[in-house]
Structures are given as structure tokens and as C-alpha cells.
Design an enzyme around this catalytic site. Structure first.
Site, short mmCIF file in Angstrom:
data_model
loop_
_atom_site.label_atom_id
_atom_site.label_comp_id
_atom_site.label_asym_id
_atom_site.label_seq_id
_atom_site.Cartn_x
_atom_site.Cartn_y
_atom_site.Cartn_z
N ASP A 60 22.52 127.04 49.32
CA ASP A 60 23.70 126.54 48.93
C ASP A 60 23.64 126.90 47.60
O ASP A 60 22.58 127.27 46.78
CB ASP A 60 23.86 125.09 49.07
CG ASP A 60 25.05 124.39 48.51
OD1 ASP A 60 26.11 125.04 48.64
OD2 ASP A 60 25.06 123.46 47.77
N SER A 61 24.76 126.90 46.87
CA SER A 61 25.06 127.21 45.29
C SER A 61 24.35 126.20 44.46
O SER A 61 24.00 126.14 43.55
CB SER A 61 26.30 127.59 45.00
OG SER A 61 27.38 126.27 45.52
N TYR A 120 29.60 128.62 42.60
CA TYR A 120 29.73 129.83 43.10
C TYR A 120 31.30 130.25 43.05
O TYR A 120 31.89 131.12 43.18
CB TYR A 120 29.30 130.10 44.56
CG TYR A 120 27.75 130.67 44.55
CD1 TYR A 120 26.84 130.57 43.32
CD2 TYR A 120 27.22 131.20 45.73
CE1 TYR A 120 25.85 130.69 43.36
CE2 TYR A 120 25.82 131.34 45.63
CZ TYR A 120 25.08 131.23 44.71
OH TYR A 120 23.80 131.53 44.65
N GLY A 121 32.18 129.12 43.24
CA GLY A 121 33.55 129.06 43.46
C GLY A 121 34.15 129.79 42.19
O GLY A 121 35.35 130.37 42.44
N CYS A 136 27.18 126.66 52.32
CA CYS A 136 28.10 126.71 51.26
C CYS A 136 29.52 127.56 51.69
O CYS A 136 29.39 128.63 52.31
CB CYS A 136 27.27 127.57 49.99
SG CYS A 136 28.34 128.20 48.77
N ASN A 137 30.41 126.99 51.45
CA ASN A 137 31.72 127.53 52.10
C ASN A 137 31.99 128.88 51.37
O ASN A 137 32.55 129.82 51.89
CB ASN A 137 32.96 126.62 51.87
CG ASN A 137 32.93 125.49 52.68
OD1 ASN A 137 33.60 125.57 53.87
ND2 ASN A 137 32.18 124.46 52.39
N THR A 138 31.79 128.74 50.13
CA THR A 138 32.23 130.20 49.15
C THR A 138 31.51 131.16 49.84
O THR A 138 31.72 132.35 50.16
CB THR A 138 31.96 129.76 47.88
OG1 THR A 138 32.54 128.91 47.40
CG2 THR A 138 32.39 131.32 46.98
N GLU A 141 29.77 114.97 41.46
CA GLU A 141 28.38 115.32 40.41
C GLU A 141 28.53 114.26 39.35
O GLU A 141 27.46 114.14 38.79
CB GLU A 141 28.67 116.67 40.14
CG GLU A 141 28.82 117.88 41.32
CD GLU A 141 27.93 119.24 40.99
OE1 GLU A 141 28.00 119.53 39.83
OE2 GLU A 141 27.50 119.76 42.00
N CYS A 155 34.41 121.68 52.03
CA CYS A 155 33.43 121.62 50.94
C CYS A 155 32.08 121.04 51.18
O CYS A 155 32.45 119.42 51.77
CB CYS A 155 34.05 121.03 49.81
SG CYS A 155 32.94 120.99 48.26
N THR A 156 30.87 121.22 51.25
CA THR A 156 29.81 120.58 51.54
C THR A 156 29.71 119.21 50.80
O THR A 156 28.84 118.54 51.05
CB THR A 156 28.55 121.19 51.76
OG1 THR A 156 28.40 121.94 50.25
CG2 THR A 156 28.46 122.42 52.83
N HIS A 157 30.08 119.01 49.55
CA HIS A 157 29.95 118.09 48.64
C HIS A 157 30.98 116.72 49.15
O HIS A 157 30.38 115.74 49.01
CB HIS A 157 30.79 118.09 47.37
CG HIS A 157 29.69 118.96 46.29
ND1 HIS A 157 29.50 120.23 46.39
CD2 HIS A 157 29.23 118.52 45.17
CE1 HIS A 157 28.94 120.42 45.15
NE2 HIS A 157 28.58 119.55 44.78
#
Lengths: 267, 267
Positions: free
Chosen positions: B9-10, B41-42, B72-74, B151, B184-186
Site C-alpha cells: 500500500d502507499s 499516491y493519489g 491501494c486503489n490508486t 489520519e 478507499c482502504t482508509h
């Protein structure tokens, strides 16, 4: 990749799987074969189940199928491994998708399975669950009265409620169970009544629904999805080895496959 | 088959995927690598995302991994296809599992997706949904305030509630939508609050949960499950390219990976 996907069952129960496959994958072409002449497989010997299943598979290989779905718990338990080994196409059964969905769903790691006596005594679900997560504890409950109830067309009566309540009492009496697998392809037809009896305290998982999702995933893995952008939806073809009348009624009344043709075949 | 499974993941969002993988597949050995030094990464160019992702992958190939999960979606949207083509191991992204779960869940065939601006404008979920079921209509809503909220550690305040309610208003105003993908993984960290805002009228699907189930299925398809009966559970290893402190706090507070070690690595 518009080759068909074959779905086989000993009789009508697998129509719950076909319904989900068709709903989740409308662009795909399905051929269903129910061996209604010789069902139920639950009371046959292993050798007979193996022989009958291979007869269905060999018949369907003539259709240049790209995948085989074994929509029958008994046939999955007995023949899946050798089908996987010997056929040059992907083969999906109904047990592993149900087991994986239960692992995803359970928080208490206590999972109940209901099915025919054969399926419960085979412990196929228990083994599938515990091979992935050894901490999971299972409770298998045979419900031999459910299939006759469903085949008689009684999905809503007070009597049906009483039969389900009585059959599920070991599960109702165990407050640690949070997930129930419908380990017989007939049972989704009783799902509303089963959820009422369980009072929505337990997540009820249908092998049919989960097998649909897993077929979708495996078509993607093997790059077998129908990518023809001009195809929006296709109508399943239904084949039976037995009488046409029962299957014709059920496909329309329960599954709204009104446009599907039913043909009788000899294996 | 006790070779590890890599999860990249980023940054920290992919820990939601790692949590589900570890929960659903306790016998498997996972190595997580978060490129926290260079996240998010977005906001990077496609070329940068491709370069950074390959650096992570090349680093992890040294561990003799048996599968790669792009959490990571991006990175999934940009690099998944070439990773699948060029690597000799199965590669799973987060977009298709979420899309398939939505197809399984929706009855109205109206699905909303929330994600970062990049993910929404890429239309990756829309394309994945419609390639399988062309009847599905989508509504993508970018929620750029969610990641900063997460975050900052604010997962429950009145202010967080207000931000979510405001961001989700296009979805709340469309009564035909019955399914929402957290793209989004968040976002699974905000899932309880999101479900409260939606008042439980809409099924909320976490890509993390669904990716866990799909990794499980694909391990079985490729015969890569760890079948060692002596192994009951394994503890994930967590690697980061950035500072250790944030990751250490989050892994314990949010994910209870208290036994996992965190190491800093240079790519």
C-alpha cells in the site's frame, strides 16, 4: 468467450444457484442440467453419485463449456476433487464458497451448518472451515424434513414454521453461534422463514449466493468473462432427465425464468 | 506452502486489508509494506505510481512470496494489469472484489462508490461493475476530507459526523441507491460513523473485507493455501519506508497487531 457455463444438480435445488449466477452474471450463458429422474443423490451410494455425475458432465462437454459449477452438495462432497483433476476447465463446487463466506462473517468463530443427513455426516463444511481457520467451532444439524417441505411447495405455512423451529432448536439454544450456512441448495427457498425463526440474531448465508460470487471471481482469474460489449443479458437453458412439468412450474413460479426453455434429455 | 503473501500500500490504509486477511486466513504468513515515505499516491503522476509500486514489488520478490495483494486503489487502477501480466504469481487488487460484492448485494442495481478524487475520476469501479453487469448504474462521490480526518485520528467526533453527512449528501438524496462501496482502504476505519449517517438504509461494503475473501478463494483455486496442520496462526510482519512511530501506534490502537514487529526498509 461466449462459451456456456454448465451448472449441474441432482434435481431442482441447484436452480437457486442458477438464479444467483444469472442475476450476478447476466452477460454469461448458462446451461443447467438437473438429474431429476434419479434424484435425490443423498440416498445413493458413492459409486452411483460418481457415475451419475460423470454422465452429466460428459453430456455437457459436448456444449464446449468453459466452466463447470457443481450445484449439489452431495456431488460436491464426493466427486469435486476428481472433476477438478481430470477436466481441462475450472470446476467450482458449493461447499468452499459457503465456508469462505462464513469465515468472513463470523465474529464469535462459532458457525452452524444445516443440510441433508448425508451432507452433515460427511462433515464437508466442517473440514473446509477448519482447514482455513482452525479456531472455528462448528455445529452441524441435519434437517431431513426441509427438502420434502420445499418440494411440496410449502414455504410459508404455520406447519412449516413449526418444522423449522423444531429442527433449528440446537442452534437457537446456543447463543454463541452468529453464522448459519444453508448447506443444501434447496434451502434458500425457505430462507425468509428460517430468518424469521432465528429472529435475525444469526447471519444466514446461502451457498447459492456465495457460489455466484465465487464463479464471478474465478471467471475473472481465468480470464473467461464474456467481454462482448454487445451482449447485455442471456437467458439460461434448462435441461432435465425427468418430467418437464414440475421443473417448468418451479422455474416460473419461484425463479421467474419465464423465458427459459426446458428440454428433456437422456444421458 | 508456507511462503508469505505480500500486501502493498502507499501508506497505512492497506492495514484494513491486512487486518481482514489475517482474520480470515490466520494460518497464512503476511508481509505488509507501506510506502509511507512517499504517500499519498493519489497526488502522484501515473509514471511515479508505476515506478514506486514496482520498487515495492521488486523488494518483496526477495521474500519468495506466493501471492501479491495490491491494497491501494490508486496502484490497483494504474499498475494491476501489468503486474498480473509480468509476475509469475497471482496478483489481487482491491477494486474487483469490491465491485463483485456490490453486484451480489444490490437489488436496485444502483450502486454508489466513495473514494479519493483520483479513484472516483478514474471510474475504475464503474467500469468493473458495468463490464460484469451492464444494467448497473453508478454514482461516484469523491470524499477528499475523509483521509485527513482518519489520519488525524478523529473517527467519532461531531465534526467528523458533519463532514461525512455533508460529503454523502448526494447519496442520501438518492433513494434508489441500496449499496455503497468504500473505495478507499482508509475508509473502513470510518465505517461505523458512515453507517450511522446512512441510518442503515444502505448496505456498506468494505473493499478490505471483500478482498480478504477473494484472496482466500484464489489461494484455493491456485492450490496455494497453507495446509500445514501444525500451524494455527501466524503474526504479520509490517514494513514501512517512513517513520516507525505512526505505524506502530496505528497498528496497535486500531488493528490490535500488538505482536507484529515494524521494520523500516529502504527501496
Amino acid at each position: 468467450m461466449n462459451r456456456p457455463i454448465a451448472v449441474i444438480d441432482s434435481g431442482i435445488g441447484g436452480l437457486t444457484v442458477l438464479y444467483e449466477l444469472n442475476r450476478q452474471l447476466p452477460k454469461e450463458r448458462f446451461i443447467y442440467l438437473g438429474d431429476t429422474l434419479r434424484c435425490p443423490y443423498g440416498s445413493k451410494s458413492e459409486e452411483e453419485v460418481r457415475h451419475f455425475t460423470w454422465e452429466m458432465v460428459n453430456y455437457l462437454l459436448n456444449y464446449d463449456i468453459k466452466m463447470l459449477v457443481v450445484a449439489c452438495n452431495t456431488a460436491t462432497a464426493i466427486v469435486l476433487d476428481e472433476l477438478k483433476e481430470q477436466l481441462p476447465i475450472p470446476v467450482i463446487g458449493v461447499i468452499e464458497p459457503g465456508a469462505r463466506a462464513a469465515i468472513k462473517s463470523t465474529e464469535t468463530e462459532r458457525v452452524a451448518i444445516i443440510g441433508t443427513e448425508n451432507t452433515i455426516s460427511s462433515q464437508a463444511y466442517d473440514q473446509a472451515l477448519m482447514s482455513i481457520n482452525p479456531s472455528i467451532q462448528t455445529l452441524g444439524v441435519a434437517c431431513p424434513l426441509f427438502v420434502p417441505l420445499i418440494e411440496s411447495g410449502d414455504l410459508t405455512s404455520d406447519e412449516a414454521y413449526a418444522v423449522i423451529e423444531e429442527s433449528l432448536s440446537p442452534i437457537l439454544n446456543d447463543p454463541t453461534i452468529d453464522t448459519l450456512i444453508l448447506g443444501c441448495t434447496h434451502y434458500p427457498m425457505l430462507q425468509p422463514l428460517i430468518e424469521t425463526v432465528l429472529n435475525n440474531h444469526i447471519t444466514v448465508l446461502s451457498s447459492a449466493l456465495e457460489t455466484g460470487a465465487e464463479v464471478s471471481a474465478s471467471l475473472a482469474f481465468y480470464e473467461l468473462l464474456n467481454t462482448d460489449i454487445e451482449v447485455e443479458e442471456q437467458i439460461p437453458t434448462i435441461l432435465t432427465t425427468g418430467h418437464l412439468s414440475v421443473l417448468k412450474r418451479i422455474k416460473d413460479e419461484l425463479f421467474h425464468f419465464n423465458n427459459s426453455q426446458v428440454y428433456r434429455v437422456s444421458l
